[in-house]
Every structure is written in structure tokens, then in C-alpha cells.
Write a protein that holds these residues in place. Structure first.
Motif, mmCIF file in Angstrom:
data_model
loop_
_atom_site.group_PDB
_atom_site.id
_atom_site.type_symbol
_atom_site.label_atom_id
_atom_site.label_comp_id
_atom_site.label_asym_id
_atom_site.label_seq_id
_atom_site.Cartn_x
_atom_site.Cartn_y
_atom_site.Cartn_z
ATOM 1 N N PRO A 94 1.348 -37.923 26.157
ATOM 2 C CA PRO A 94 0.001 -37.426 26.368
ATOM 3 C C PRO A 94 0.182 -36.715 27.785
ATOM 4 O O PRO A 94 0.613 -37.307 28.638
ATOM 5 N N ASN A 95 -0.251 -35.324 27.793
ATOM 6 C CA ASN A 95 -0.383 -34.613 29.255
ATOM 7 C C ASN A 95 -1.712 -34.932 29.678
ATOM 8 O O ASN A 95 -2.676 -34.044 29.242
ATOM 9 N N MET A 96 -2.160 -35.993 30.348
ATOM 10 C CA MET A 96 -3.461 -36.141 30.741
ATOM 11 C C MET A 96 -3.793 -35.467 31.936
ATOM 12 O O MET A 96 -3.310 -34.810 32.624
ATOM 13 N N ASP A 97 -5.198 -35.481 32.292
ATOM 14 C CA ASP A 97 -5.777 -34.687 33.321
ATOM 15 C C ASP A 97 -6.721 -35.726 34.106
ATOM 16 O O ASP A 97 -6.696 -36.878 33.514
ATOM 17 N N PRO A 98 -7.575 -35.559 35.088
ATOM 18 C CA PRO A 98 -8.242 -36.210 35.699
ATOM 19 C C PRO A 98 -9.294 -37.008 34.775
ATOM 20 O O PRO A 98 -9.887 -38.218 35.331
ATOM 21 N N LYS A 99 -9.887 -36.545 33.852
ATOM 22 C CA LYS A 99 -10.812 -37.156 33.103
ATOM 23 C C LYS A 99 -10.075 -38.445 32.353
ATOM 24 O O LYS A 99 -10.967 -39.561 32.503
ATOM 25 N N ASP A 100 -8.984 -38.461 31.825
ATOM 26 C CA ASP A 100 -8.204 -39.464 31.564
ATOM 27 C C ASP A 100 -7.900 -40.602 32.588
ATOM 28 O O ASP A 100 -8.215 -41.775 32.435
ATOM 29 N N ALA A 101 -7.550 -40.026 33.753
ATOM 30 C CA ALA A 101 -7.315 -40.807 34.835
ATOM 31 C C ALA A 101 -8.463 -41.561 35.380
ATOM 32 O O ALA A 101 -8.465 -42.783 35.927
ATOM 33 N N ASN A 102 -9.679 -40.807 35.292
ATOM 34 C CA ASN A 102 -11.057 -41.400 35.755
ATOM 35 C C ASN A 102 -11.350 -42.762 34.738
ATOM 36 O O ASN A 102 -11.972 -43.679 35.050
ATOM 37 N N GLN A 103 -11.050 -42.496 33.546
ATOM 38 C CA GLN A 103 -11.244 -43.578 32.536
ATOM 39 C C GLN A 103 -10.334 -44.615 32.858
ATOM 40 O O GLN A 103 -10.983 -46.029 32.735
ATOM 41 N N ALA A 104 -9.228 -44.488 33.081
ATOM 42 C CA ALA A 104 -8.268 -45.659 33.597
ATOM 43 C C ALA A 104 -8.807 -46.153 34.770
ATOM 44 O O ALA A 104 -8.761 -47.443 34.883
ATOM 45 N N VAL A 105 -9.336 -45.703 35.826
ATOM 46 C CA VAL A 105 -9.746 -46.101 37.149
ATOM 47 C C VAL A 105 -10.970 -46.952 36.706
ATOM 48 O O VAL A 105 -11.252 -48.279 37.201
ATOM 49 N N HIS A 106 -12.214 -46.512 35.782
ATOM 50 C CA HIS A 106 -13.112 -47.222 35.445
ATOM 51 C C HIS A 106 -12.657 -48.554 34.786
ATOM 52 O O HIS A 106 -13.281 -49.702 34.765
ATOM 53 N N ALA A 107 -11.580 -48.475 33.757
ATOM 54 C CA ALA A 107 -11.304 -49.604 33.041
ATOM 55 C C ALA A 107 -10.610 -50.575 34.032
ATOM 56 O O ALA A 107 -10.923 -51.902 33.898
#
Length: 503
Positions: free
Chosen positions: A57-70
Motif C-alpha cells: 500500500p502507498n499510504m498517506d497521512p490519513k492512514d498514518a493518522n489511523q495508525a496513530v489513533h490505534a
């Protein structure tokens, strides 16, 4: 011809997947294997032959933010924050044994995506797993203090508590060990983590996380995001108040960028950055030991290590003999694709790195340095192979002298006195590692103290170990990894004053 190339690339991808069930095509957030929210992917290539070996996956800040919240949820609300040190230790041990069990598969994935020889890849699995084992043990030794109080009615207690969510940004040159050295310490301390591996080598990282999942870490404790657009995600890590610490291994330039962008939040940073390691051979040195060390220190991973020797300083008396011995050994090195038996040097990681090495050598050539071995691309082997190179009479204004080459190039300077070489070695804004070779015990203690570096190898080039503190001074970084000091990057120290006590 195009059909043949496409077919061969698909065949390489199929073979890698058939070899290892650990090859993953998704990232891992909150206990789930997921695609990027934008559904974008990018391909991973074998640098030796250009074959596609995977897509992630070529992720962006939305995905990164999801990981931070998790990770935040797992730290604050899940069973992770309630686990004892012994329970965290047990999980790390399970991860260690799973890595050990799957060592050959991990090495095959690593060799395919990084290009390093398979024996080196196996060595990295062992080395990287040593950090998981070490920090599994250290988890139960994160001790506070009871400090003698200056008054009779007080007790002074010092606690060490986990930092919180830690973002781990790792490079391509050691795609396993740079993760385990950080993740082992962070998890032992009780932190939750988000791993952002290098775009060139995400498959090794994903395989590691697959094994962590099998070990039974709770959801959200370990997360991994993949991307070839690192800057926006790095910025999110810097700005997010939920990310309490960032650990980064990579270039000094990116380290400075992270430092600047984290300043508003006074975020905890651990930075292991670039080097410009001196390799000094004194007249009293055992030349056989010094030459063997030069080979391992310069040509391991095709010279693509942050503690590779970069500037070779040879004292006058042994100068010519050392070069002759080294030249003989260098010209016998076997170069080729990492999976081939007996290969000692593989390709450089990508076109940018290849062009940099080639440009540095050409810069030295234009400045009248003497190229006595190599000094050219090996186009018969592939697009990213460069010949092991020895260059003498390197001027101090050459890029090979002032900057980190990160390639299979030995640049040699002659010196007369100890004072002269110490001044030359320290005349750099980098200070990660340094090496010197001497049989004079007084000189050994003197020079070891005078070198302005974080790590010194004396009559030894392979200095890294889980038990030893790894890190540099000057612009080579802040903080230490490995050793018991590695835990310090992931804990806060809390002072508790117990007052008005009656005994």
C-alpha cells in the motif's frame, strides 16, 4: 520483449511468495491487514535484476493518522497498559523464537529486496533478532530508584514510565535490524509503536510484523504503514500531539528536518544519522588484522552502512604495504546477485545511490586522485553494480573526503604523525564511528579518548552488538540504541516525593 520482461517479473514475484508465506501485500493497523484508504500501491524491486518482487500500500497521512489513533488507544485503554513487565517480556520472547524459526524465509525476502548477499542477510536476521532477545530480558530490569532523603519525614522515589506512542522511521540498508533495535526497546518499555519502513525494503518489515502478530501482541500495539511519500507522514508524526516520540535512522539532512519540525511540541527524538568514519592504520598495527577489518568495514552491504569506514588514513611506513595487501584481497571479491552462492558484494540499492557513488568517484578523478582499482560501473552484471574501488592521494576538497559515500569505495590519505591524523579525523561535522589499528597500548588509550565519535573500534571493525550502546555525536545524532541505554529513549522519569511521614 516487453511481454517477456513482464512475464519474468511476475514469475519472480510468484517465486518469492511461494518460498515464503511471510510476504505480505497489506499494511497492519490496529490488528488488521489493510490497504491504503486511497487504494494506491507501489512496487518493490530486486535491485540486482529489476524484477518486481511485491506490491504494498502507498499510504498517506490519513492512514498514518489511523495508525496513530490505534496506537494511542492501545496504550491508554487496552490490556497493554495493564501488562506486567514479565508479560511484555514473554511476548517479546515469543516474537524472538518465531523470528528464529523463520530465519531463512526472512533472509530470502531481505536479500531479494535489498540486494545484499544471502549470507549477509542471514547474519542480519541473527543480529537483528539479538535485539528482540536482549530487550525481552531488559523489560524486567527497567528499575526505578529510592533516593536517600535530606529530611527524616520524606522519601524520594523515582519511577520510569513508558513514553506513549512512538513512531519508528527506519532505513533500507538494514531493513530488519533497524526495526528490532527500536521496536524491542520501545515495546519492552511499555510503549506502542508505528513503524514506517523505507520504501525500498518494506517486505522484510511486513514479514516481521506478521510474526509479531503470530506472537500475540494485542491489537494496536504494533502498527506498520508503507509509503513512497515519506515527507507528509513524517510531518504528521512531528506535529501530532499523540505521537510522544520519534526514532529515526537515516540521513543527517532528514534528521535535521525532523528535529526542526518537532520543535513546537518539544517531542522526544532519537536520531541515528550519517557518518564519515575515519579508519586509521598506525605503523605499529598488525596489517593482517587491519586489512581484514578494512574489507568487512568497507564492503559489507556494498559499503552501504552508516558506520562504514569512509576516510582511510595510513601512516607513511605501512602505507604502500597496506594498499598492496588490500588491493590483492579486493580484486578477489565475488560480485553478483545476492542469492547466488559465494557472492560477497551485491548491487547498490537504487539509481540515486548508484549515481551518487559514480559522481563521487568522478569528482575524485577530476581532482587528480589516483584510482588504483575499480572506479567504474559493472554494466555486464546489471544497472546498479559498481566495482569495488581503491583510490589514493584523495584531496581534502574531494567529496569522498568530506561526505559519506555509502558505497564500495576506499579513499586513502597518507599521514605522518599521530597529532596530524587526529586533527584530520576530527575535522568533520559528523561523529558516528571511528576505527584505528595499533599495537601500542599507550597510543590505544590516548587515541580512543581523542577521537570525536560515539563509537570506537580498536583493532576491530565489527563493533555493533545488542549489548553495546549505538549512536553518535556532533551531527551524527542524539540518543543511544541497544544496550540498557536503549530503553532510556522510551521512558519518562517521574519523581515522587512522599512527605509528612512518621517513623
Amino acid at each position: 520483449m516487453l511481454y517477456c520482461k513482464s512475464f519474468c517479473q511476475k514469475l519472480n514475484l510468484h517465486r518469492l511468495r511461494s518460498i515464503s508465506s511471510l510476504v505480505q501485500t497489506k499494511a497492519f493497523i490496529d490488528g488488521n491487514w489493510v490497504k491504503a484508504q486511497n487504494n494506491e500501491e507501489f512496487e518493490v524491486f530486486n535491485p540486482a535484476n529489476g524484477a518486481v518482487i511485491g506490491s504494498v500500500p502507498n499510504m498517506d497521512p490519513k492512514d498514518a493518522n489511523q495508525a496513530v489513533h490505534a496506537a494511542k488507544k492501545a496504550f491508554e485503554l487496552s490490556e497493554w497498559s495493564k501488562m506486567t513487565a514479565k508479560e511484555r517480556s514473554s511476548l517479546l520472547k515469543k516474537w524472538y523464537y518465531l523470528i528464529e524459526k523463520n530465519a531463512d524465509e526472512l533472509a530470502s525476502i531481505m536479500s531479494a529486496e535489498s540486494g545484499k548477499p544471502i549470507n549477509e542477510a542471514r547474519g542480519e536476521v541473527t543480529y537483528g533478532n539479538a535485539f528482540v532477545e536482549w530487550f525481552a530480558e531488559e523489560a524486567r530490569r527497567i528499575c526505578g530508584e529510592v533516593v536517600p532523603s535530606p529530611t527524616k519525614d520524606r522519601e524520594i522515589i523515582v519511577l520510569k514510565q513508558p513514553l506513549g506512542v512512538a513512531a519508528l522511521i527506519t532505513p533500507w540498508n538494514f531493513p530488519m535490524a533497524m526495526i528490532t533495535r527500536k521496536a524491542g526497546a520501545a515495546l519492552a518499555a511499555g510503549c506502542t509503536i508505528i513503524i514506517k519502513p523505507a520504501e525500498d525494503t518494506p517486505l522484510t518489515a511486513l514479514a516481521l510484523v506478521k510474526l509479531a502478530e503470530q506472537a500475540g501482541f494485542p491489537n494496536g500495539v504494533i502498527n506498520i504503514i508503507t509509503t513512497n511519500k515519506a515527507a507528509p507522514i513524517g510531518e504528521l508524526f512531528c506535529k501530532s500531539p499523540d505521537v510522544k516520540g520519534i526514532s529515526f535512522t537515516g540521513s543527517t539532512e532528514v534528521g535535521k528536518w525532523l528535529f526542526r519540525n518537532s520543535s513546537d511540541g518539544i517531542k522526544r527524538l532519537s536520531l541515528e544519522l550519517g557518518g564519515n568514519a575515519p579508519f586509521i592504520v598506525f605503523n605499529s598495527a598488525n596489517l593482517e588484522i587491519a586489512v581484514n577489518a578494512a574489507l568487512s568495514c568497507k564492503f559489507r552491504n556494498c559499503g552501504q552502512t552508516c558506520i562504514s569506514a569512509n576516510r582511510f588514513f595510513l601512516q607513511e611506513e605501512i602505507h604502500d604495504k597496506f594498499i598492496n595487501l588490500l588491493k590483492q584481497r579486493v580484486e578477489t571479491l565475488k560480485i553478483g546477485e545476492g542469492s547466488e552462492p559465494g557472492v560477497q558484494i551485491g548491487p547498490l540499492i537504487n539509481t540515486m545511490q548508484f549515481n551518487k557513488v559514480n559522481a563521487f568517484v568522478e569528482d575524485a578523478r577530476l581532482k587528480n586522485a589516483n584510482i588504483i582499482s575499480g572506479g567504474k560501473p559493472l554494466t555486464n552484471l546489471g544497472n546498479l553494480f559498481y566495482s569495488p574501488t581503491i583510490i589514493t592521494d584523495v584531496p581534502v576538497n574531494a567529496k569522498l573526503y568530506t561526505e559519506e559515500v555509502f558505497g564500495p569505495v576506499v579513499s586513502i590519505v597518507k599521514f605522518k604523525t599521530e597529532e596530524e591524523v587526529i586533527n584530520a579525523a576530527n575535522n568533520s561535522n559528523r561523529g558516528l564511528a571511528g576505527y584505528f589499528f595499533s599495537e601500542n597500548i599507550q597510543q590505544v588509550f590516548r587515541v580512543a579518548k581523542l577521537l570525536e565519535v560515539g563509537m570506537v573500534g580498536v583493532n576491530e571493525a565489527l563493533i555493533s552488538a545488542a549489548e553495546a550502546p549505538f549512536g553518535g555525536v556532533k551531527e551524527s545524532g542524539i540518543g543511544r540504541e541497544g544496550c540498557h541505554h536503549g530503553i532510556d529513549e522510551y521512558v519518562e522519569i517521574k519523581y515522587v516525593c512522599m512527605g509528612n511521614l512518621k517513623y
